[in-house]
Design an enzyme around this catalytic site. Sequence first.
Site, PDB file in Angstrom:
ATOM      1  N   LYS A  83       0.843  -1.208   0.000  1.00  0.00           N
ATOM      2  CA  LYS A  83       0.000   0.000   0.000  1.00  0.00           C
ATOM      3  C   LYS A  83       0.877   1.257   0.000  1.00  0.00           C
ATOM      4  O   LYS A  83       0.627   2.210  -0.746  1.00  0.00           O
ATOM      5  CB  LYS A  83      -0.947  -0.019   1.211  1.00  0.00           C
ATOM      6  N   GLN A 108      -4.634  -1.577   9.708  1.00  0.00           N
ATOM      7  CA  GLN A 108      -4.512  -2.906   9.109  1.00  0.00           C
ATOM      8  C   GLN A 108      -5.047  -3.970  10.067  1.00  0.00           C
ATOM      9  O   GLN A 108      -4.701  -3.987  11.246  1.00  0.00           O
ATOM     10  CB  GLN A 108      -3.040  -3.166   8.745  1.00  0.00           C
ATOM     11  N   ASP A 168     -11.266   2.415   4.105  1.00  0.00           N
ATOM     12  CA  ASP A 168     -11.539   0.973   4.116  1.00  0.00           C
ATOM     13  C   ASP A 168     -13.040   0.700   4.033  1.00  0.00           C
ATOM     14  O   ASP A 168     -13.445  -0.427   3.750  1.00  0.00           O
ATOM     15  CB  ASP A 168     -11.013   0.346   5.422  1.00  0.00           C
TER      16      ASP A 168
HETATM   17  N1  GUN Z   1      -6.824  -7.041   6.363  1.00  0.00           N
HETATM   18  C1  GUN Z   1      -7.211  -7.818   5.329  1.00  0.00           C
HETATM   19  N2  GUN Z   1      -7.858  -7.082   4.391  1.00  0.00           N
HETATM   20  C2  GUN Z   1      -7.882  -5.813   4.853  1.00  0.00           C
HETATM   21  C3  GUN Z   1      -8.399  -4.593   4.329  1.00  0.00           C
HETATM   22  O1  GUN Z   1      -9.004  -4.524   3.242  1.00  0.00           O
HETATM   23  N3  GUN Z   1      -8.209  -3.499   5.102  1.00  0.00           N
HETATM   24  C4  GUN Z   1      -7.568  -3.547   6.305  1.00  0.00           C
HETATM   25  N4  GUN Z   1      -7.451  -2.421   7.001  1.00  0.00           N
HETATM   26  N5  GUN Z   1      -7.084  -4.668   6.810  1.00  0.00           N
HETATM   27  C5  GUN Z   1      -7.235  -5.789   6.088  1.00  0.00           C
END
Ligand code: GUN
Length: 293
Positions: free
Chosen positions: A52, A96, A119
Site C-alpha cells: 500500500k 490494518q 476501508d
Molecule cells: N486485512 C485484510 N484485508 C484488509 C483490508 O481490506 N483493510 C484492512 N485495514 N485490513 C485488512
Amino acid sequence: MQLLDGKACAQAYKSKIAQQVLAETSKGIRKPHLAAILVGNDGASETYIASKVKTCAELGFESTLLRFESKVTEAELLDAVNTFNSNASIDGILVQLPLPAHINNDTITLAIDPAKDVDGFHPENLGRMMLGLPSFIPATPKGIMMLLEHNGIRTSGMHAVVLGRSHIVGSPMSVLLARNAEPGNCTVTLCHSKTKNIEEILVQADLLVAALGKPEFVKAHMVKEGAVVVDVGITRVSDASNPKGYTLKGDVAFDEVSRKASWITPVPGGVGAMTIAALMQNTFEAWSRNTQI
Ligand code: GUN
C-alpha cells in the site's frame, strides 16, 4: 477460459489516478495523503502494508505509516486515530487488520472519521452502501466490481454464490452483487460455515466469489461449466522448496477449475492487486472532495 487479470486491470485504474493527481499537484494542489496504522509483525500484514505504501508513492500520494508493537493498548491506538482524524492534510485512514485479541476491532473502527474511512468499515459507510448512497466501499469487494466491469462481464440475472460472510469481503460483496446496477442485479446466495449442502449450491453458481480462506477448497466438480470464478483467498502454505518457505494458495484449485470456468482470477495477480487499486481510488475520492477539485 479467459484470465481475469487483476494486475493489468489495477494498472489501468492506477495510471488514470496518477495522471489526475499529477494534473492537480502540478498546479500547486497538495498531494492525496493516506495514513496507515500497523500493529505487530504479522508477515502477511507487513506485506500488504508495504504494498500500500509503495503504491502511494507510485501514484504521487503521500503516505504515513505508524507502527505499534502488539502489546499496544486500545487507548494508544485511539489516540493515534484521533490525531489522524484531526489532521486536515490526511485524506484517508486505515488500520490494518487483524488486530491483537486484546484490542476491540469495533472500538477502533468506530473511532475513524467516516469521511476518512477509506476501508469503508465504519457503520456509517456500510449503512450508506446498503442504501445505495455515495460512500466508501470496502476495497476488496469494490475491486472485484471494478474487475468485472473493466472486463465487460455483465452480471445481470446471474446466480452469484459468495463463499464466506466476513465484514471485509463476503457480506459487502453480497450486497453489491444484489444491487440494482451493472455489475450487480444478481440473485445472491451467501454461504458460510453452517451452510448445508454447500456443493449443491456452488454448482448452481454463474458467478462464484470464494472468500473463505481455505486453500483450494473449491474443486472442479463444485463448479458449473462456464462459470465466472473470483478467488479472494491468499493463504501462505508451507513449502520447503520455495525460498520464502511458503507458497500463496487461493481458495480455488486453479488448474482443475480453470478448465471449466469462462473467466477466472489467478492467485496472485487477481483480486489482491484490485484491492489496492480500490483503496487508492477511495483515497483519491476523499482527496478530490477535500481539495474540491
Ligand atoms: N486485512 C485484510 N484485508 C484488509 C483490508 O481490506 N483493510 C484492512 N485495514 N485490513 C485488512
